[in-house]
Design a protein around this motif. Sequence first.
Motif, short mmCIF file in Angstrom:
data_model
loop_
_atom_site.label_atom_id
_atom_site.label_comp_id
_atom_site.label_asym_id
_atom_site.label_seq_id
_atom_site.Cartn_x
_atom_site.Cartn_y
_atom_site.Cartn_z
N ALA A 1 -5.58 13.63 -7.66
CA ALA A 1 -4.83 12.63 -6.71
C ALA A 1 -5.80 12.97 -5.07
O ALA A 1 -6.15 13.12 -4.76
CB ALA A 1 -3.56 13.53 -6.03
N ALA B 1 -8.40 10.99 -5.68
CA ALA B 1 -9.43 10.01 -4.79
C ALA B 1 -8.72 10.07 -3.44
O ALA B 1 -9.66 8.94 -3.28
CB ALA B 1 -7.60 9.50 -6.00
N ILE B 2 -7.99 10.67 -3.75
CA ILE B 2 -7.94 10.49 -1.62
C ILE B 2 -9.12 10.83 -0.92
O ILE B 2 -10.12 10.78 -0.10
CB ILE B 2 -7.35 11.98 -0.87
N THR C 1 -15.34 4.49 1.68
CA THR C 1 -14.89 4.29 3.10
C THR C 1 -16.60 4.62 4.35
O THR C 1 -17.08 3.59 5.13
CB THR C 1 -13.71 4.49 4.33
N PRO D 1 3.07 7.27 -4.08
CA PRO D 1 3.28 8.30 -5.54
C PRO D 1 1.77 9.09 -5.09
O PRO D 1 2.51 10.23 -6.01
CB PRO D 1 1.84 6.86 -6.62
N LEU D 2 1.15 9.14 -4.27
CA LEU D 2 0.09 9.77 -3.98
C LEU D 2 1.07 11.35 -3.29
O LEU D 2 1.10 12.32 -3.54
CB LEU D 2 -0.47 10.02 -3.40
N LEU E 1 -11.83 7.98 -2.03
CA LEU E 1 -11.58 6.78 -0.96
C LEU E 1 -12.16 6.91 0.58
O LEU E 1 -13.02 6.14 1.38
CB LEU E 1 -9.73 6.69 -1.03
N ILE F 1 0.65 -0.54 -0.46
CA ILE F 1 0.09 0.00 0.13
C ILE F 1 0.86 1.26 -0.08
O ILE F 1 0.58 2.04 -0.64
CB ILE F 1 -1.23 -0.25 1.48
N PHE F 2 2.05 1.48 0.82
CA PHE F 2 2.99 2.51 0.95
C PHE F 2 3.59 2.68 -0.70
O PHE F 2 3.22 3.68 -1.04
CB PHE F 2 3.83 1.77 1.83
N PHE G 1 2.82 2.06 -3.92
CA PHE G 1 1.89 2.03 -4.27
C PHE G 1 0.70 2.56 -4.43
O PHE G 1 -0.03 3.09 -5.51
CB PHE G 1 1.45 0.31 -5.24
N LEU G 2 0.34 3.24 -3.34
CA LEU G 2 -0.46 4.14 -3.45
C LEU G 2 -0.19 5.92 -2.78
O LEU G 2 -0.62 6.68 -3.40
CB LEU G 2 -1.59 3.61 -2.83
N CYS G 3 0.40 5.28 -1.40
CA CYS G 3 0.79 6.50 -0.91
C CYS G 3 2.11 6.78 -1.45
O CYS G 3 2.14 8.13 -1.18
CB CYS G 3 1.12 5.83 0.44
#
Length: 287
Positions: free
Chosen positions: A267, A270-271, A278, A45-46, A274, A38-39, A41-43
């Motif tokens: 970005a 996207a946040i 949730t 790059p963002l 998410l 997750i870090f 490939f997600l956090c």
Amino acid sequence: MTAITQEISNAKTSVTASALRDPDWLKYGLITLALSFIFLFLCLPLGLVIYQAFSKGFGAFWSALNQADTLAAIRLTLLTALVTVPLNTVFGIAAAWAITRFEFKGKSFLTTLIDLPFSVSPVISGVIFVLLFGLQGVFGEWLSDHDIKIIFAVPGIILATLFVTFPFVARQLIPLMQEMGSEEEEAALSLGASGWQMFFQITLPNIKWALLYGVLLCNARAMGEFGAVSVVSGHIRGLTNTLPLHVEVSYNDYDVVGAFASASILASLAIVTLVLKTLLEWKQGIR
């Protein structure tokens, strides 16, 4: 004797629980692997997008966002979302209602058609519209004679975005409405409620969270769509470049701050998506 039997039973229970429990190294190893993925490939790059957007200061970031081409791309992206999301919402509700409340020939085929955009590359869907409405396409000559532009114009972008986003709302509603059944709606009709009264007072409150969830995903995909829009847009600066296309054009022009400033908007979307996703999943869980 009873005490010995109890001890034996407790020992068996302890052994069984120990045998069924995974080793600690496996549990923590899998958790570490998931968090690392997750870090990376997600956090990361963002974070890099935000860092590059502000690498030359807030002034350069704000200046990049206020460029004419960037503002035009933002307006076109918002226009595309404002058109496609309501249309897909209406279609999704109608399709879910038809599939879950009626029996008719071709019902399974309709369900398959709804899943079609998930199995077709967005680039291929863009090519389909070019073959239909392009200058050499099926309707190209007629459109040219009547001076109607679809490809390399806003209508083509909206049509391509509609195609790739229309399953999202329907796919959220169909399983829920199948599980929900029609007993409450039939009871309302038997008590004299009209169809619209039944929908707004019975159906809509039951599906509202799933509906909002589908709308959220549809909006995020509509604003971030690249493949299909890239094929039909023509990349005309200030006219047919949506925000994702503008990011590519800016980066190819070595405008790093401009590219990442525009990318930071996506970005941020996207946040927000998410977080809202949730929240809506939690709301659905306690419905």
